[in-house]
Design a protein around this motif. Structure first.
Motif, PDB file in Angstrom:
ATOM      1  N   LEU A  53      64.671  18.841  16.577  1.00 61.68           N
ATOM      2  CA  LEU A  53      63.726  19.432  16.001  1.00 61.68           C
ATOM      3  C   LEU A  53      64.378  19.119  14.803  1.00 61.68           C
ATOM      4  CD1 LEU A  53      61.420  21.650  16.109  1.00 61.68           C
ATOM      5  CD2 LEU A  53      62.949  22.763  15.744  1.00 61.68           C
ATOM      6  N   ARG A  54      63.394  18.024  13.685  1.00 63.97           N
ATOM      7  CA  ARG A  54      63.636  17.652  12.387  1.00 63.97           C
ATOM      8  C   ARG A  54      64.315  19.167  11.503  1.00 63.97           C
ATOM      9  NH1 ARG A  54      62.612  12.873  12.539  1.00 63.97           N
ATOM     10  NH2 ARG A  54      60.833  11.692  14.059  1.00 63.97           N
ATOM     11  N   ASN A  55      65.091  18.924  10.954  1.00 61.17           N
ATOM     12  CA  ASN A  55      66.104  20.754  10.186  1.00 61.17           C
ATOM     13  C   ASN A  55      66.526  19.759   8.796  1.00 61.17           C
ATOM     14  OD1 ASN A  55      68.208  18.866  10.028  1.00 61.17           O
ATOM     15  ND2 ASN A  55      69.070  20.221  11.345  1.00 61.17           N
ATOM     16  N   GLY A  56      66.085  18.576   8.017  1.00 58.64           N
ATOM     17  CA  GLY A  56      66.425  18.738   7.102  1.00 58.64           C
ATOM     18  C   GLY A  56      67.477  17.588   6.606  1.00 58.64           C
TER      19      GLY A  56
ATOM     20  N   ARG B  29      64.991  19.517   3.151  1.00 59.79           N
ATOM     21  CA  ARG B  29      65.851  20.013   3.088  1.00 59.79           C
ATOM     22  C   ARG B  29      65.745  21.159   1.824  1.00 59.79           C
ATOM     23  NH1 ARG B  29      69.590  15.697   3.328  1.00 59.79           N
ATOM     24  NH2 ARG B  29      69.086  15.208   0.674  1.00 59.79           N
ATOM     25  N   ASP B  30      65.704  20.115   0.828  1.00 55.83           N
ATOM     26  CA  ASP B  30      65.173  20.590  -0.417  1.00 55.83           C
ATOM     27  C   ASP B  30      64.811  21.577  -0.678  1.00 55.83           C
ATOM     28  OD1 ASP B  30      66.882  18.537  -2.164  1.00 55.83           O
ATOM     29  OD2 ASP B  30      65.137  18.165  -2.608  1.00 55.83           O
TER      30      ASP B  30
ATOM     31  N   ASP C 281      69.808  15.903  12.952  1.00 60.32           N
ATOM     32  CA  ASP C 281      68.405  16.286  13.373  1.00 60.32           C
ATOM     33  C   ASP C 281      69.310  17.945  14.672  1.00 60.32           C
ATOM     34  OD1 ASP C 281      66.811  15.821  11.433  1.00 60.32           O
ATOM     35  OD2 ASP C 281      66.346  14.554  13.365  1.00 60.32           O
ATOM     36  N   TRP C 282      68.439  18.999  14.747  1.00 60.31           N
ATOM     37  CA  TRP C 282      68.998  19.669  15.776  1.00 60.31           C
ATOM     38  C   TRP C 282      68.458  19.351  16.947  1.00 60.31           C
ATOM     39  CZ3 TRP C 282      65.928  25.085  15.141  1.00 60.31           C
ATOM     40  CH2 TRP C 282      66.932  25.886  16.555  1.00 60.31           C
ATOM     41  N   LEU C 283      70.047  20.070  17.518  1.00 57.60           N
ATOM     42  CA  LEU C 283      69.333  19.581  18.728  1.00 57.60           C
ATOM     43  C   LEU C 283      68.792  20.625  19.840  1.00 57.60           C
ATOM     44  CD1 LEU C 283      71.889  17.028  21.428  1.00 57.60           C
ATOM     45  CD2 LEU C 283      71.208  19.124  22.009  1.00 57.60           C
TER      46      LEU C 283
ATOM     47  N   PHE D  93      70.388  30.005   9.444  1.00 58.27           N
ATOM     48  CA  PHE D  93      69.704  29.020   9.448  1.00 58.27           C
ATOM     49  C   PHE D  93      68.257  28.037  10.250  1.00 58.27           C
ATOM     50  CE2 PHE D  93      69.212  24.161  10.071  1.00 58.27           C
ATOM     51  CZ  PHE D  93      68.773  24.325   8.576  1.00 58.27           C
ATOM     52  N   SER D  94      68.775  28.069  11.404  1.00 62.54           N
ATOM     53  CA  SER D  94      67.109  28.070  12.373  1.00 62.54           C
ATOM     54  C   SER D  94      66.043  28.937  12.711  1.00 62.54           C
ATOM     55  CB  SER D  94      68.084  27.881  14.423  1.00 62.54           C
ATOM     56  OG  SER D  94      68.321  29.608  14.029  1.00 62.54           O
TER      57      SER D  94
END
Length: 859
Positions: A406-409, A416-417, A447-449, A559-560
């Protein structure tokens, strides 16, 4: 009224009594109709942490959940409709590990379901922790045992939380493995997939060889491990000599793809762009430059293997190197050597390693290098940090696997910003915790695995089309219709296919992976708040007011959840985050199961009472660590003393009848109530700012002044029906008691409720939060009278006389202003001190007792 007050008030039994009453009366239920009438502004909603239902609660849970409950009770008494649900985090690796050990089983998905299966034992004594001792069972049998054990754990957790007095609405609960949760989690993922935020890739993956699963960056922790540097000779291809490298992982030599040094290192600049040949395996690899290579580490030049650590991954990716993986998912060296190992001697050397664990392979390759003369030196052992799964027992390895992300910045500056901006728009308690969130967000490397190779969890809702050879076509991902959710791809069939097409060429194959538990827990606001299920509820509670949690899971849970909300709604999921500190042992070491210093709360609650334990928790500010010594819990004992005093003081105050039409007319009574007004204002501001410790501090300080000084000063007047000031004293006492019980109710939930029930209808916990009464009084009168009382007591003590000893004459000297205030409390001072004549003289400086004459018969 008096019949309701016990002869000897006690704390024992209050938990069961009032928990049952609150449940029967629905004291803490979310009043949805009232909330709908008031709108979102009239609701206070909490994104409650769902504890992992795999084992037992510890004192840290008591600590952090009490902090939340203090704020919740305050907001409820302020008139808010409180939405305070409870969730249980059932799925995930910890649950599976507990089930394996508790029942002596392990999951083998190839086995058929056995409807009559009975586990070999139930006990959880870890005697089955070795996989070889565990009975293999089908996936369905294994999941049934997971369901059974987590339900039992949740009952125990709820019982303890009820004993703790959490004002949770127990009709608003959810489980992270229920059908509704699976539907919500799968729906959110499919929306991520549709928007291009979820994707699949074959990539190096941090891998736990015991759990046989990929591990995300947020689940890592460093642990110190022993290692030694092995100095090894690589041979220059042109035959002009050797280059020496130092490594702690010689067993990965067959996976070597390059040597790397810092571009500024003068020692190795001449070799950049040239090649060397690996020892034992005679594979030609390039010598390259990269700024991450450390000139002062080892010999200054390192071998890049696929893969020894996360730096290898960075080098491999940025230097565009080949992948020569030699480790399998079981942590053993693969049977087949990389294609580049071709010589007979080289392949024979590899065969010596095949099938071995990394430990055994290291031992054997060191022997082979010694025999070949290419091992030059082994350093003395030293300790260095090694990556572990936070719940694992062995160091992580890195293997190449196909996973969902999952894209996380990490690779998207705009996202991210945006995540940083949303964090800055929230209120953090304490504020410095925001920096931890920002540091984590800015420091992400990938990215988030979100996929896991386990069994008990939310299935990833996709299938794959199979080509004419029966191989998965990863470009043909098949998703379910939303009306089909929840689905399990291993048992459900995608639209347009039939079951007999499963696993055959031209047919389909199921995704067998499940979601990482954080991929579900990141949706707790949606799970609790009815997202895409109950629009009215969702609009009443979201975005939530409060996310309470521990500081150690800012990088995971906070964060998630922020990420999922940003992707789905473009907003932060809450307005405020309250971050609790750690519990540390008497040596100031963080309590953890791995250290063996965890304290379970059941015995502490039983021995000292819930209110005492709540007081201990409330005494610590958010973000601050608290020490706990089960052998000498000083703060807990202080809390118990306070709770008992509340009961006894309430009984005493209620013994003074308040005449009809009574008014506060006496200066000392007005002074006490004016002082209380200040306390109410201070405590209110503190609770509004999430500073429960300050609210307790000012309330408790006043309470002891009230009991030790004011109550003693006015009790004779309050008893004396013939005294013109009796009604004023009795009324002031009753008004103060009412406010004090409400101020203390968030902390001393049971004692305050018990005392409140002796003279008021309904629960103190839904009573209105106290407001300053605005009575015209001078708090300095109470301060002066308290100081005089202390002086009178000290004078009798120094004269070795009882406090009941009558005094013929006593002289007090103080500044003129203080003397003027004392004159307004003169009658009460004479009564409490049994003083026949009280002389008040003007002077300078602090109040002093200049003269005391005891009555002759008592002298």
């Amino acid at each position: 009224m008096s019949a309701q007050i016990p002869d000897k008030p006690a704390l024992e039994g209050l938990e069961n009594k009032w928990d049952a009453a609150w449940a029967e009366q629905g004291t803490y239920l979310f009043d949805r109709a009232r909330a709908a009438e008031s709108g979102r502004a009239g609701v206070f909603s909490v994104d409650t942490p769902p504890p992992t239902a795999s084992g037992s609660l510890h004192i840290g849970h008591v600590f952090s959940f009490t902090h939340t409950d203090l704020k919740v009770r305050f907001e409820r008494m302020r008139g808010k409709s409180v939405f305070y649900p409870m969730g249980w985090d059932d799925n995930g690796l910890p649950t599976e590990r507990r089930v394996q050990n508790y029942y002596g089983v392990r999951c083998d998905p190839t086995l058929p379901y056995d409807a009559s299966f009975v586990p070999p034992f139930e006990g959880g004594d870890n005697k089955s922790s070795r996989a070889a001792d565990q009975v293999p069972i089908s996936r369905r049998n294994f999941i049934e045992l997971c369901e059974k054990l987590t339900l039992e754990d949740e009952k125990q957790f709820e019982s303890l939380f009820r004993q703790l007095g959490l004002s949770v609405d127990w009709t608003q609960t959810y489980r992270t493995i229920s059908d509704e949760t699976i539907r919500t989690s799968q729906l959110a993922f499919l929306r991520n997939l549709e928007r291009g935020e979820a994707y699949q890739a074959l990539a190096p993956t941090l891998w736990d060889i015991d759990f046989r699963s990929a591990i995300a960056q947020a689940e890592l922790e460093d642990r110190d491990q022993q290692a030694s540097y092995h100095r090894i000779a690589f041979h220059k291809t042109d035959g002009t000599g050797d280059i020496h490298i130092e490594t702690t992982r010689p067993e990965l030599l067959p996976a070597c793809v390059a040597l790397v040094a810092n571009p500024d290192d003068e020692r190795y600049k001449p070799y950049f762009g040239q090649t060397v040949r690996t020892p034992l395996f005679d594979v030609e690899v390039p010598v390259l430059a990269h700024p991450l290579a450390q000139q002062d580490k080892g010999s200054g030049i390192a071998m890049i293997c696929t893969f020894g650590d996360v730096t290898d991954i960075i080098w491999w990716r940025e230097l565009d190197l080949p992948n020569r993986t030699i480790l399998g998912a079981d942590g053993r060296i693969l049977a087949d050597a990389p294609d580049v190992i071709v010589g007979e001697t080289a392949r024979a050397a590899y065969a010596e390693l095949a099938g071995k664990t990394v430990f055994s392979a290291k031992k054997r390759i060191v022997e082979l290098l010694e025999e070949s003369g290419e091992l030059l030196e082994v350093s003395k052992p030293f300790t260095h940090p090694v990556k572990f799964f936070e719940k694992g027992d062995r160091p992580l390895e890195i293997v190449s696997t196909r996973q969902w992300y999952l894209r996380n910045g990490a690779r998207d500056e705009e996202l991210r910003d945006r995540l940083i901006e949303l964090g800055q728009g929230m209120s953090w308690h304490p504020d410095f915790m925001r920096v931890r969130y920002e540091n984590w967000t800015n420091g992400l490397t990938g990215d988030w695995l979100v996929s896991r190779q386990r069994f008990f969890g939310v299935p990833i809702p996709v299938w794959y089309g199979l080509d004419e050879n029966g191989e998965r076509d990863y470009g043909r991902v098949i998703t379910p219709e939303l009306s089909q959710l929840p689905v399990d791809p291993t048992t459900h069939v995608p639209s347009g296919y039939t079951e007999d097409q499963r696993g055959v060429p031209g047919g389909f194959d199921a995704e067998r992976d499940i979601f990482d538990t954080w991929a579900t827990s990141s949706l707790t606001p949606q799970l609790a708040g009815g997202w895409q299920r109950d629009d009215e509820l969702w609009n009443l509670v979201a975005p939530f007011d409060l996310r309470p949690q521990g500081q150690d899971i800012i990088r995971t849970w906070l964060f998630s959840t922020m990420l999922r909300s940003a992707l789905e709604d473009g907003r932060a999921p809450w307005s405020d985050a309250a971050i609790s500190g750690f519990i540390v042992d008497p040596d100031r070491k963080k309590m953890s199961k791995s250290k063996g210093n965890v304290v379970t709360p059941a015995d502490i609650l039983a021995q000292h009472g819930t209110d005492a334990v709540r007081y201990w928790a409330a005494s610590s500010r958010l973000g601050s660590d608290a020490a706990f010594d089960p052998q000498n819990p000083t703060q807990v004992k202080i809390g118990r003393r306070l709770a008992i005093k509340v009961l006894n003081a309430a009984k005493f105050v209620l013994s003074f009848p308040v005449p009809e039409g009574a008014r506060v007319t006496h200066a000392l009574d007005a002074a006490m109530l004016a002082t209380l007004d200040r306390v109410i204002a201070d405590a209110t501001r503190a609770y509004e700012a999430y500073d429960h410790a300050r609210a307790l501090e000012v309330t408790e300080a006043f309470f002891w002044t009230f009991c030790d000084d004011y109550l003693e000063l006015v009790k004779e007047r309050a008893y004396n029906q013939a005294d013109s000031g009796q009604a004023s004293a009795a009324l002031a006492l009753r008004l103060a008691l009412s406010s004090l019980l409400r101020l203390l109710a968030p902390v001393l939930a049971f004692a305050a409720e018990e005392a409140w029930s002796w003279f008021e209808e309904g629960s103190v916990h839904v009573a209105e939060w106290p407001q300053p009464r605005g009575i015209d009084g001078d708090p300095a009168i109470l301060t002066a009278a308290s100081a005089a009382l202390i002086g009178i007591r000290r004078a009798k003590t120094e004269a070795k006389a009882s406090q009941k000893t009558p005094v013929t004459i006593l002289t007090l000297r103080a500044d003129a202003a203080t003397v003027g205030r004392l004159r307004q409390a003169e009658g009460d001072l004479k009564a409490v001190g049994r003083i026949a004549e009280l002389e008040l003289l003007d002077g300078e400086g602090d109040l002093v007792v200049e003269r005391v004459e005891l009555a002759p018969q008592e002298a």
